[in-house]
Design a protein around this motif. Structure first.
Motif, short mmCIF file in Angstrom:
data_model
loop_
_atom_site.label_atom_id
_atom_site.label_comp_id
_atom_site.label_asym_id
_atom_site.label_seq_id
_atom_site.Cartn_x
_atom_site.Cartn_y
_atom_site.Cartn_z
N GLY A 134 0.98 -1.02 0.12
CA GLY A 134 -0.27 0.25 0.03
C GLY A 134 0.96 1.41 0.34
N LEU A 135 1.37 1.15 0.75
CA LEU A 135 2.81 3.03 1.20
C LEU A 135 3.37 2.67 -0.22
CD1 LEU A 135 3.51 2.88 5.01
CD2 LEU A 135 2.23 4.11 3.84
N ALA A 136 4.25 1.87 -0.53
CA ALA A 136 5.01 1.70 -1.75
C ALA A 136 3.84 2.16 -2.98
CB ALA A 136 5.43 0.14 -1.73
N MET A 137 2.69 2.04 -3.27
CA MET A 137 2.00 2.15 -4.37
C MET A 137 1.33 3.60 -4.20
SD MET A 137 -0.26 -1.11 -5.26
CE MET A 137 -1.61 0.18 -6.32
N ALA A 138 0.82 3.80 -3.30
CA ALA A 138 0.59 5.59 -2.68
C ALA A 138 2.11 6.30 -3.11
CB ALA A 138 0.70 5.51 -1.06
N SER A 139 3.35 5.84 -2.99
CA SER A 139 4.37 6.87 -3.09
C SER A 139 4.89 6.90 -4.75
CB SER A 139 5.77 6.14 -2.35
OG SER A 139 6.08 5.09 -2.07
N ASP A 140 4.26 6.16 -5.51
CA ASP A 140 4.24 6.01 -7.37
C ASP A 140 3.39 6.57 -7.68
OD1 ASP A 140 6.51 4.20 -6.90
OD2 ASP A 140 4.96 2.84 -6.66
N PHE A 141 2.42 6.73 -6.83
CA PHE A 141 1.44 8.28 -7.96
C PHE A 141 1.12 9.08 -7.22
CE2 PHE A 141 -1.04 3.64 -7.76
CZ PHE A 141 -1.50 4.15 -9.15
N VAL A 142 1.86 9.81 -6.59
CA VAL A 142 1.93 11.18 -5.50
C VAL A 142 3.04 11.59 -6.42
CG1 VAL A 142 -0.07 10.52 -4.39
CG2 VAL A 142 1.68 10.83 -3.54
N ASP A 143 3.56 12.88 -5.70
CA ASP A 143 4.87 13.21 -5.85
C ASP A 143 5.21 13.67 -4.75
OD1 ASP A 143 4.28 14.47 -8.69
OD2 ASP A 143 3.64 16.89 -7.90
N PRO A 197 2.99 7.34 19.25
CA PRO A 197 2.11 6.92 20.02
C PRO A 197 1.02 6.86 19.99
CG PRO A 197 4.42 7.19 21.53
CD PRO A 197 4.46 7.67 19.53
N SER A 198 0.68 7.74 19.55
CA SER A 198 -0.77 8.70 19.17
C SER A 198 -1.60 8.34 18.01
CB SER A 198 -0.60 10.13 19.27
OG SER A 198 -0.18 10.72 19.20
N GLY A 199 -0.35 7.82 16.47
CA GLY A 199 -1.41 7.12 16.37
C GLY A 199 -0.25 7.60 14.87
N THR A 200 -0.94 7.33 13.38
CA THR A 200 0.17 8.15 11.97
C THR A 200 -0.64 9.15 11.74
OG1 THR A 200 0.64 5.67 12.42
CG2 THR A 200 1.12 6.45 10.40
N THR A 201 0.20 10.14 10.74
CA THR A 201 -0.17 10.82 10.30
C THR A 201 0.47 10.60 8.65
OG1 THR A 201 -1.24 12.45 11.60
CG2 THR A 201 -0.76 12.95 9.59
N ALA A 202 -0.12 10.12 7.71
CA ALA A 202 0.25 9.95 6.75
C ALA A 202 0.08 11.54 5.55
CB ALA A 202 -0.41 8.69 5.35
N THR A 203 1.03 12.41 5.02
CA THR A 203 0.68 13.31 4.16
C THR A 203 1.21 12.96 2.86
OG1 THR A 203 1.41 15.12 6.28
CG2 THR A 203 1.35 16.00 3.85
N VAL A 204 0.26 13.27 1.96
CA VAL A 204 0.41 13.21 0.54
C VAL A 204 0.63 14.79 -0.36
CG1 VAL A 204 -0.83 13.11 -2.12
CG2 VAL A 204 -0.77 10.83 0.44
N ARG A 205 1.46 15.22 -0.81
CA ARG A 205 1.57 16.80 -2.21
C ARG A 205 1.69 16.34 -2.95
NH1 ARG A 205 4.68 17.26 2.91
NH2 ARG A 205 4.04 18.72 4.11
N HIS A 206 0.82 16.85 -4.48
CA HIS A 206 0.53 16.44 -5.24
C HIS A 206 0.34 17.84 -6.49
CE1 HIS A 206 0.49 13.59 -8.80
NE2 HIS A 206 -0.87 14.68 -9.41
N ARG A 207 1.05 17.81 -6.61
CA ARG A 207 1.50 18.71 -7.84
C ARG A 207 -0.35 19.05 -8.53
NH1 ARG A 207 3.44 21.16 -13.56
NH2 ARG A 207 3.96 19.23 -13.82
N LEU A 208 -0.98 19.43 -9.00
CA LEU A 208 -2.26 19.30 -8.87
C LEU A 208 -2.84 20.93 -10.64
CD1 LEU A 208 -4.96 18.33 -8.40
CD2 LEU A 208 -5.55 20.42 -6.47
N LEU A 209 -2.77 20.11 -11.77
CA LEU A 209 -2.89 20.91 -12.82
C LEU A 209 -4.97 20.54 -13.16
CD1 LEU A 209 -0.45 19.96 -14.10
CD2 LEU A 209 -0.87 21.91 -13.51
N ARG A 210 -5.06 21.70 -13.84
CA ARG A 210 -6.13 21.73 -14.79
C ARG A 210 -6.22 21.96 -16.17
NH1 ARG A 210 -9.56 26.15 -15.78
NH2 ARG A 210 -11.59 25.30 -14.40
N PRO A 211 -6.93 21.26 -16.82
CA PRO A 211 -6.66 20.99 -18.73
C PRO A 211 -6.63 22.57 -19.20
CG PRO A 211 -7.74 19.72 -17.72
CD PRO A 211 -7.74 20.41 -16.31
N ALA A 212 -5.76 22.56 -20.16
CA ALA A 212 -5.46 23.76 -21.59
C ALA A 212 -5.98 23.52 -22.22
CB ALA A 212 -4.56 24.73 -21.08
#
Length: 649
Positions: A495-504, A512-527
């Protein structure tokens, strides 16, 4: 009975003796024929088709009153010009929308026509005869043929591919500032041009809009354009300094003959307060269209073209909420048969009408997309064009609300999160490609939280998504549990390996209080890159049904099935069972058509890996078919799972 040359009740004067025959022939004509008098185009005659077009009783009324849409859709110009000049005007496949009621989606109708002056005995133009024919079926049939899959060696297809590589892949999605662009290739049959546009998020939170023009066509002009765009983009992205970026581009243009004297307009907009700083380096100035007002051209800043040793002074202005700013190349001004002054006036008038919603109704398009695409269509269809045309628009908008989800960490959260993220991203105007990448990457993170964060009872998984001023989207998936491994769980871990392949970018913080995963990805709209004024609306975003369908497909060779819908942790078991059944435990071959798979998660990849390994070991390999560009193709390529992009038949 009428006497010789008496008027009939439609205002026409008929020859004595054969008035009835002439009237019958006139009314039977399949095209709409309308007689108009005076500069205000008052209807004095209309045959049956004309009355059907204008209404049952059009005689004595002005076209502006009968067809209010005519002004915004530039139809009045097709009457004003021949009345003023005495030169007939031809209309070829113009798209019009007439008589749409409030709240009703208008139908597109395509028309051919001719507007011919009527003259007094002294030669003065006193009126017009307009002949209009509906050619909607012809246009739609031709477009359907164009959309049919076909091999092509057309030179313009190659030009289009080249131009797409030279222009930006899309325009950034930014909070508080909508950006849209359209590019229309010139009429040269085999040469890409030197016009370009770009939009660059700046380090200080502003966004730079760029439209430039390198003289000429062909390889040299296109190569020079690509180099200038790259230099400007890099400097703006790194420093945010407009004058410094233009100076760097000017130095390059001074060394590069094909780029010398290129013109460019750069405008930096602050979404927070609408402040605007711009420079017109030998380029036409921006057009500002106030919300609810008439467009106005900003003053030129006085900078000269690149490579000429000119300085690059800046001027300031300000946009109010809802205002739009339009940058353009001179191809939209210098159209055939129009001098620059007339072209400048027409551009402002058309942009005002489009921005005010008085042109063509296309409610599914963002305002900036309507402004660039419809302005091109309305102006170019009347005159044609020879040069490339680039239009880039920006509008101050309300920043979008972030996506906030707090869900119970059970399997139902996975499709719910995926659906909510899809809808939120499509509302932002993101490209389908970026939506698919984020859907897959974030889906894997939510799946991990559901399956590994908690024991029993499950806790919650939280998702937060928001766009940033640098043109990226940031998505956080968090839980308050601790990682739990499952016994005999051989299908997980990807799962984590695939997630990293899909996003920038992917970061994971555990505590101990939990896990936070943060994704950053350049977002474009079509021209839009257009090769003719043959504009069509974009396809609606595809639905993402949660149901997995597995159907038999007739095949002369090995048995074949088609899989439609999402293959994730909720449906992977269904696919595993079907594959075991269809291959009889791996003892017979099977072709699996994954064309209709909307989402292929790591759980689905594990099932396909398992089936492929089992059938190959027994000498009956599994054939996976995923067309190039499909969600399944990208996932299978990333996962290094053998498959074919050519339909095995």
């Amino acid at each position: 009975m009428r006497g010789p040359d008496e008027d009939d009740d439609d205002g026409l004067r008929w020859p004595a003796g054969d008035a009835r025959t002439v009237r019958q022939v006139f009314d039977a004509a399949p095209a709409a024929i309308v007689g108009l008098d005076g500069p205000n185009h008052t209807v004095v005659a209309a045959n049956a088709a004309g009355r059907g077009l204008l209404g049952a009783d059009p005689i004595g009324r002005e076209i502006r009153d009968l067809v209010p849409e005519a002004v915004g859709q530039q139809l009045i110009g097709a009457l004003d010009r021949p009345f003023a000049t005495g030169v007939p005007e031809l209309i070829t496949e113009w798209r019009v929308q007439l008589g749409a009621g409030e709240g009703l989606a208008p139908d597109d109708v395509y028309i051919d026509g001719a507007v011919v002056p009527r003259r007094a005995p002294d030669g003065t133009v006193t009126g017009l005869v307009a002949v209009v024919r509906d050619v909607t079926s012809r246009v739609r049939d031709r477009r359907a043929r164009r959309r049919s899959p076909r091999p092509s060696t057309d030179a313009r297809d190659a030009v289009g591919v080249l131009q797409r590589q030279l222009l930006p892949p899309g325009l950034p999605v930014l909070p508080g500032l909508a950006i849209g662009g359209s590019y229309l290739l010139g009429r040269a049959e085999s040469s890409a041009g030197g016009d370009w546009f770009d939009a660059v998020p700046l380090p200080d939170g502003r966004a730079a809009l760029v439209v430039g023009d390198v003289a000429g066509h062909g390889v040299a002009a296109s190569a020079a354009m690509g180099q200038l765009r790259a230099v400007l983009h890099d400097r703006l992205d790194h420093t945010g300094d407009i004058a410094g970026a233009l100076a760097a581009a000017g130095r390059l243009a001074g060394r590069l003959p094909a780029a010398r004297a290129a013109t460019v307009c750069v405008a930096a907009v602050d979404p927070a307060d609408g402040r605007l700083a711009y420079c017109t380096a030998g380029h036409p100035p921006p057009l500002l269209i106030p919300s609810g007002g008439r467009a106005r051209y900003l003053p030129a800043s006085g900078g000269g073209p690149l490579g000429t040793g000119s300085a690059f002074p800046l001027l300031d202005d300000r946009l109010a909420p809802g205002d739009q700013l339009l940058l353009y190349s001179d191809g939209i001004i210098e159209r055939p048969g129009r001098d620059p002054a007339a072209g400048t006036v027409e551009l402002a008038e058309a942009a005002t009408a489009v921005a005010a919603g008085r042109a063509l109704r296309e409610d599914w398009l963002a305002a900036v997309d309507r402004l660039t695409a419809q302005t091109l269509e309305l102006l170019v269809r009347a005159t044609g064009h020879t040069d490339d045309i680039a239009l880039l628009a920006a509008q101050l908008t309300d920043p979008p609300s972030p996506l906030l989800l707090d869900m119970r960490a059970d399997p139902a959260a996975i499709p719910a999160a995926r659906k909510a993220l899809d809808e939120w991203l499509y509302d932002l105007g993101a490209r389908t490609e970026d939506v698919a990448f984020l859907r897959h990457g974030v889906g894997e993170l939510v799946t991990n939280a559901v399956e590994h964060a908690y024991g029993s009872p499950p806790g919650n998984v939280r998702l937060r998504a928001a766009p940033t001023s640098r043109g990226t989207v940031e998505v956080e998936v968090s839980d308050r549990g601790r990682w739990l491994e499952h016994r005999h769980d051989t299908d997980r871990g990807r799962g984590l390996a695939m997630a990293s392949d899909f996003v920038d970018e992917l970061g994971v913080e555990t505590a101990p209080s939990g896990t936070t995963a943060t994704v950053r990805h350049r977002l474009l709209r079509p021209a839009r890159l257009l090769t003719s004024p043959d504009f069509t609306p974009p396809e609606a975003p595809p639905d993402s049904p949660g149901l997995l369908l597995i159907l038999d497909q007739p095949s002369p060779g090995a048995p074949r099935i088609r899989v439609d819908g999402p293959v994730d942790s909720a449906t992977a078991a269904q696919l595993r069972e079907e594959l075991q059944l269809r291959t009889r435990g791996g003892t017979r071959p099977l072709t699996v058509d994954l064309t209709g798979v909307t989402h292929l998660a790591s759980a689905g990849v594990a099932v396909l890996h398992e089936a492929d390994t089992r059938t190959a070991a027994l000498g009956h390999p599994l054939t996976l078919y995923a067309p190039a560009g499909s969600p399944a193709h990208h996932v299978l390529t990333t996962a290094a799972l053998p498959h074919t992009t050519t339909d095995p038949g």
